[in-house]
Design a protein around this motif. Structure first.
Motif, PDB file in Angstrom:
ATOM      1  N   ALA A 120       0.822  -1.215   0.000  1.00  0.00           N
ATOM      2  CA  ALA A 120       0.000   0.000   0.000  1.00  0.00           C
ATOM      3  C   ALA A 120       0.855   1.264   0.000  1.00  0.00           C
ATOM      4  O   ALA A 120       0.496   2.266  -0.632  1.00  0.00           O
ATOM      5  CB  ALA A 120      -0.943   0.000   1.201  1.00  0.00           C
ATOM      6  N   SER A 121       1.992   1.225   0.687  1.00  0.00           N
ATOM      7  CA  SER A 121       2.856   2.410   0.768  1.00  0.00           C
ATOM      8  C   SER A 121       3.937   2.436  -0.321  1.00  0.00           C
ATOM      9  O   SER A 121       4.772   3.333  -0.326  1.00  0.00           O
ATOM     10  CB  SER A 121       3.519   2.471   2.154  1.00  0.00           C
ATOM     11  OG  SER A 121       4.360   1.350   2.348  1.00  0.00           O
ATOM     12  N   ARG A 122       3.912   1.446  -1.187  1.00  0.00           N
ATOM     13  CA  ARG A 122       4.892   1.329  -2.279  1.00  0.00           C
ATOM     14  C   ARG A 122       6.324   1.266  -1.722  1.00  0.00           C
ATOM     15  O   ARG A 122       7.236   1.877  -2.269  1.00  0.00           O
ATOM     16  CB  ARG A 122       4.733   2.477  -3.275  1.00  0.00           C
ATOM     17  CG  ARG A 122       3.372   2.497  -3.921  1.00  0.00           C
ATOM     18  CD  ARG A 122       3.199   3.571  -4.970  1.00  0.00           C
ATOM     19  NE  ARG A 122       4.129   4.676  -4.861  1.00  0.00           N
ATOM     20  CZ  ARG A 122       3.802   5.937  -4.674  1.00  0.00           C
ATOM     21  NH1 ARG A 122       2.553   6.270  -4.552  1.00  0.00           N
ATOM     22  NH2 ARG A 122       4.722   6.878  -4.623  1.00  0.00           N
ATOM     23  N   THR A 123       6.489   0.495  -0.654  1.00  0.00           N
ATOM     24  CA  THR A 123       7.811   0.333  -0.035  1.00  0.00           C
ATOM     25  C   THR A 123       8.151  -1.141   0.140  1.00  0.00           C
ATOM     26  O   THR A 123       8.803  -1.518   1.113  1.00  0.00           O
ATOM     27  CB  THR A 123       7.863   1.039   1.337  1.00  0.00           C
ATOM     28  OG1 THR A 123       6.867   0.462   2.194  1.00  0.00           O
ATOM     29  CG2 THR A 123       7.649   2.532   1.205  1.00  0.00           C
ATOM     30  N   LEU A 124       7.730  -1.985  -0.794  1.00  0.00           N
ATOM     31  CA  LEU A 124       7.943  -3.423  -0.660  1.00  0.00           C
ATOM     32  C   LEU A 124       9.431  -3.758  -0.594  1.00  0.00           C
ATOM     33  O   LEU A 124      10.205  -3.391  -1.482  1.00  0.00           O
ATOM     34  CB  LEU A 124       7.288  -4.166  -1.830  1.00  0.00           C
ATOM     35  CG  LEU A 124       7.239  -5.681  -1.696  1.00  0.00           C
ATOM     36  CD1 LEU A 124       6.359  -6.080  -0.510  1.00  0.00           C
ATOM     37  CD2 LEU A 124       6.705  -6.312  -2.968  1.00  0.00           C
ATOM     38  N   HIS A 125       9.817  -4.410   0.481  1.00  0.00           N
ATOM     39  CA  HIS A 125      11.186  -4.871   0.706  1.00  0.00           C
ATOM     40  C   HIS A 125      11.043  -6.229   1.386  1.00  0.00           C
ATOM     41  O   HIS A 125      10.693  -6.291   2.565  1.00  0.00           O
ATOM     42  CB  HIS A 125      11.945  -3.872   1.580  1.00  0.00           C
ATOM     43  CG  HIS A 125      13.392  -4.191   1.756  1.00  0.00           C
ATOM     44  ND1 HIS A 125      14.298  -4.126   0.728  1.00  0.00           N
ATOM     45  CD2 HIS A 125      14.089  -4.570   2.858  1.00  0.00           C
ATOM     46  CE1 HIS A 125      15.497  -4.456   1.176  1.00  0.00           C
ATOM     47  NE2 HIS A 125      15.394  -4.732   2.467  1.00  0.00           N
ATOM     48  N   PRO A 126      11.252  -7.350   0.667  1.00  0.00           N
ATOM     49  CA  PRO A 126      10.957  -8.681   1.209  1.00  0.00           C
ATOM     50  C   PRO A 126      11.502  -8.961   2.609  1.00  0.00           C
ATOM     51  O   PRO A 126      10.780  -9.562   3.418  1.00  0.00           O
ATOM     52  CB  PRO A 126      11.547  -9.624   0.158  1.00  0.00           C
ATOM     53  CG  PRO A 126      11.435  -8.853  -1.116  1.00  0.00           C
ATOM     54  CD  PRO A 126      11.712  -7.419  -0.735  1.00  0.00           C
ATOM     55  N   PRO A 127      12.720  -8.536   2.965  1.00  0.00           N
ATOM     56  CA  PRO A 127      13.167  -8.804   4.333  1.00  0.00           C
ATOM     57  C   PRO A 127      12.310  -8.117   5.398  1.00  0.00           C
ATOM     58  O   PRO A 127      12.403  -8.458   6.583  1.00  0.00           O
ATOM     59  CB  PRO A 127      14.599  -8.270   4.348  1.00  0.00           C
ATOM     60  CG  PRO A 127      15.037  -8.377   2.922  1.00  0.00           C
ATOM     61  CD  PRO A 127      13.812  -8.035   2.127  1.00  0.00           C
ATOM     62  N   GLY A 128      11.479  -7.177   5.006  1.00  0.00           N
ATOM     63  CA  GLY A 128      10.561  -6.555   5.958  1.00  0.00           C
ATOM     64  C   GLY A 128       9.628  -7.569   6.593  1.00  0.00           C
ATOM     65  O   GLY A 128       9.230  -7.413   7.744  1.00  0.00           O
ATOM     66  N   GLY A 129       9.271  -8.611   5.861  1.00  0.00           N
ATOM     67  CA  GLY A 129       8.446  -9.671   6.434  1.00  0.00           C
ATOM     68  C   GLY A 129       9.140 -10.323   7.619  1.00  0.00           C
ATOM     69  O   GLY A 129       8.525 -10.598   8.652  1.00  0.00           O
ATOM     70  N   ALA A 130      10.442 -10.544   7.485  1.00  0.00           N
ATOM     71  CA  ALA A 130      11.214 -11.116   8.594  1.00  0.00           C
ATOM     72  C   ALA A 130      11.290 -10.128   9.750  1.00  0.00           C
ATOM     73  O   ALA A 130      11.228 -10.520  10.919  1.00  0.00           O
ATOM     74  CB  ALA A 130      12.616 -11.498   8.125  1.00  0.00           C
ATOM     75  N   THR A 131      11.414  -8.856   9.441  1.00  0.00           N
ATOM     76  CA  THR A 131      11.478  -7.831  10.484  1.00  0.00           C
ATOM     77  C   THR A 131      10.195  -7.830  11.315  1.00  0.00           C
ATOM     78  O   THR A 131      10.246  -7.727  12.546  1.00  0.00           O
ATOM     79  CB  THR A 131      11.713  -6.452   9.849  1.00  0.00           C
ATOM     80  OG1 THR A 131      12.972  -6.479   9.178  1.00  0.00           O
ATOM     81  CG2 THR A 131      11.701  -5.340  10.873  1.00  0.00           C
ATOM     82  N   ALA A 132       9.046  -7.954  10.663  1.00  0.00           N
ATOM     83  CA  ALA A 132       7.769  -8.024  11.383  1.00  0.00           C
ATOM     84  C   ALA A 132       7.692  -9.288  12.227  1.00  0.00           C
ATOM     85  O   ALA A 132       7.270  -9.252  13.385  1.00  0.00           O
ATOM     86  CB  ALA A 132       6.609  -7.978  10.388  1.00  0.00           C
ATOM     87  N   LEU A 133       8.132 -10.403  11.669  1.00  0.00           N
ATOM     88  CA  LEU A 133       8.086 -11.674  12.390  1.00  0.00           C
ATOM     89  C   LEU A 133       9.025 -11.669  13.590  1.00  0.00           C
ATOM     90  O   LEU A 133       8.694 -12.199  14.656  1.00  0.00           O
ATOM     91  CB  LEU A 133       8.444 -12.815  11.433  1.00  0.00           C
ATOM     92  CG  LEU A 133       8.296 -14.230  11.960  1.00  0.00           C
ATOM     93  CD1 LEU A 133       6.869 -14.499  12.422  1.00  0.00           C
ATOM     94  CD2 LEU A 133       8.713 -15.230  10.884  1.00  0.00           C
ATOM     95  N   ILE A 134      10.183 -11.055  13.454  1.00  0.00           N
ATOM     96  CA  ILE A 134      11.149 -10.978  14.559  1.00  0.00           C
ATOM     97  C   ILE A 134      10.542 -10.242  15.747  1.00  0.00           C
ATOM     98  O   ILE A 134      10.794 -10.593  16.897  1.00  0.00           O
ATOM     99  CB  ILE A 134      12.447 -10.301  14.094  1.00  0.00           C
ATOM    100  CG1 ILE A 134      13.189 -11.219  13.115  1.00  0.00           C
ATOM    101  CG2 ILE A 134      13.342  -9.933  15.272  1.00  0.00           C
ATOM    102  CD1 ILE A 134      14.265 -10.513  12.318  1.00  0.00           C
ATOM    103  N   ALA A 135       9.731  -9.217  15.493  1.00  0.00           N
ATOM    104  CA  ALA A 135       9.089  -8.486  16.586  1.00  0.00           C
ATOM    105  C   ALA A 135       8.196  -9.408  17.409  1.00  0.00           C
ATOM    106  O   ALA A 135       8.001  -9.191  18.599  1.00  0.00           O
ATOM    107  CB  ALA A 135       8.272  -7.315  16.034  1.00  0.00           C
ATOM    108  N   VAL A 136       7.703 -10.480  16.792  1.00  0.00           N
ATOM    109  CA  VAL A 136       6.823 -11.425  17.478  1.00  0.00           C
ATOM    110  C   VAL A 136       7.611 -12.564  18.120  1.00  0.00           C
ATOM    111  O   VAL A 136       7.369 -12.916  19.272  1.00  0.00           O
ATOM    112  CB  VAL A 136       5.772 -11.996  16.489  1.00  0.00           C
ATOM    113  CG1 VAL A 136       4.944 -13.092  17.133  1.00  0.00           C
ATOM    114  CG2 VAL A 136       4.884 -10.883  15.954  1.00  0.00           C
TER     115      VAL A 136
END
Length: 158
Positions: A120-136
């Motif tokens: 949605a923000s046009r900032t797709l960076h695949p490792p971001g998925g890992a960053t979100a998961l690491i927070a959990v």
């Protein structure tokens, strides 16, 4: 199944991309080495436990491949790298705070919302998925950072 192995072997016109020039390979190696080493050292300075630091290193390792290995790719651009990680970290922390008792739900929700948010923000960076998961799943030191986790990512030199 045979079609997959044929493509893997280069049959049917499928060939690997040409090798990059050696100077690019050397610069990619040097920059990624310095960046990952600096992230690891910064995590130690911030008292993030070594085993939990490895989670962050994994996420930034994937970013290093994109940024230093394919610097002209759409997913490697500074906007995607910075905003993709920050947005994903924010989403991961929020989701963990909402669902701390259900790691499976929180993890799946954090990654899927991070992907949707980056799209949605046009900032797709695949490792971001890992960053979100690491927070959990990152452990107590990561959880104790709370929204400071987003700041940790901001200070990372890679």
């Amino acid at each position: 199944m045979n079609n997959y192995f044929e493509k893997f072997r280069g049959i049917d016109g499928q060939t690997p991309p040409p090798r990059r020039p050696w100077d690019e390979i050397v610069w990619s190696w040097l920059a990624s080495f310095v960046g990952i080493y600096a992230v690891y050292q910064l995590n130690g300075y911030m008292n993030i436990a070594e085993n939990e630091s490895l989670y962050l290193i994994g996420s930034f390792g994937a970013s290093a491949v994109l940024i230093y290995g394919t610097p002209m790719g759409d997913l490697s651009q500074p906007r995607s790298f910075i905003c993709g990680h920050l947005l994903s970290a924010l989403i991961g922390v929020l989701v963990y705070k909402l669902f701390p008792a259900d790691v499976a739900l929180a993890g799946a929700l954090a990654v899927s919302l991070a992907i949707a948010g980056m799209h949605a923000s046009r900032t797709l960076h695949p490792p971001g998925g890992a960053t979100a998961l690491i927070a959990v799943v990152g452990g107590n030191n990561i959880h104790d950072l709370g929204f400071g986790y987003v700041l940790v990512l901001t200070c990372s030199p890679i």
